[in-house]
Design an enzyme around this catalytic site. Sequence first.
Site, short mmCIF file in Angstrom:
data_model
loop_
_atom_site.label_atom_id
_atom_site.label_comp_id
_atom_site.label_asym_id
_atom_site.label_seq_id
_atom_site.Cartn_x
_atom_site.Cartn_y
_atom_site.Cartn_z
N ASP A 1 -10.69 3.90 4.50
CA ASP A 1 -11.27 2.46 4.49
C ASP A 1 -12.45 2.05 4.56
OD1 ASP A 1 -9.31 0.49 3.76
OD2 ASP A 1 -8.62 0.09 5.95
N GLN B 1 -4.16 -0.75 9.82
CA GLN B 1 -4.08 -2.27 9.07
C GLN B 1 -4.68 -3.09 10.22
OE1 GLN B 1 -3.17 -3.03 5.75
NE2 GLN B 1 -3.94 -5.05 6.50
N LYS C 1 0.76 -1.24 0.19
CA LYS C 1 -0.03 -0.08 0.03
C LYS C 1 0.94 1.31 -0.23
CE LYS C 1 -3.55 -2.34 2.34
NZ LYS C 1 -4.54 -2.58 3.43
#
Length: 284
Positions: free
Chosen positions: A121, A98, A54
């Site tokens: 997200d 994450q 990412k």
Amino acid sequence: MIGQLIDGKAIAAKLRGEVAEAAAALRKHPGIAPTLAVVLVGDDPASAVYVKSKTKAAREANVDVRDHKLPQSTTQDELMSLVRALNDDPIVDGILVQMPLPPQLDSDAVIRALDPAKDVDGLTATSLGNLAQGRPTFVSCTPKGCMRLLKEVNAHVEGARAVVLGRSLLVGKPIAMLLQNANATVTACHSRTRDLADEVRRADIVVAAIGKPELVKGDWIKDGAIVLDVGINRTAEGKLVGDVQFTAAAQRARAITPVPGGVGPMTIAMLLANTLRASARTSG
Ligand code: NAP
């Protein structure tokens, strides 16, 4: 192979190129630089690999990355303080924490603490609620990627019978909402669904997001259906396979994603698109 192979890798590369161009244009304005904060807690090797890809993709797309690596022993208070500091930092446009977090940490509390304006997200209740109300702000990256793939293959979503396998907050639920918002007739299946094969057989669009290797058999797929396989499963031989029996399903589908190289690459591309959106919003 009879159906069209949906090349997620190529489509994601095109999208990342679009983000890079738009980010470069934004950066021409003084004081504006799209910036993503990436928080990695602990030493889970898979999470480290995801964060690395990412970060690399973001930098290649002219998005700055602020890396925050915290030890496995991080406490809830330490993580919450970092999230609050990132919420308040005007340089940071988007925050990615994450998952999964080490077991001593409460991920729901972390998600609740995220500023919805930086929720790239799409995990907060605000983002999911906005999606449910048909006014999406930040949409979770994998479902957003799936919708883009449908667009790329000119799928007729309106009026189509769509069957979504899986109802997680990260994938299944948002994709079902997106399809419904796009006027598909959606059936959401899960582990208690009585006859999965029967549901899939009726589908014009199948989205499989269950995490069970090749559970969806090729002969369940209706002729001409579009199949998006979100599942990522590693076999005993170390091979990556999806939730759908690819070779047999491809004989019937009009278009189908492979695993790997289908839905997966779209997730990172959409994270960058969401970060760009956050930056454009905050900079007006
Ligand atoms: P998850 O949270 O474990 O959810 C799995 C869902 O599948 C649950 O709703 C579960 O039903 C349902 N399910 C499990 N077994 C089933 C069965 N036999 N029949 C019907 N439904 C069943 O997983 P997730 O996070 O949504 O991820 C799903 C898969 O997508 C995983 O393989 C994951 O690695 C992959 N994934 C890929 C990407 C990507 O970028 N390509 C991104 C995210 C996830 P219940 O609700 O009843 O338990």
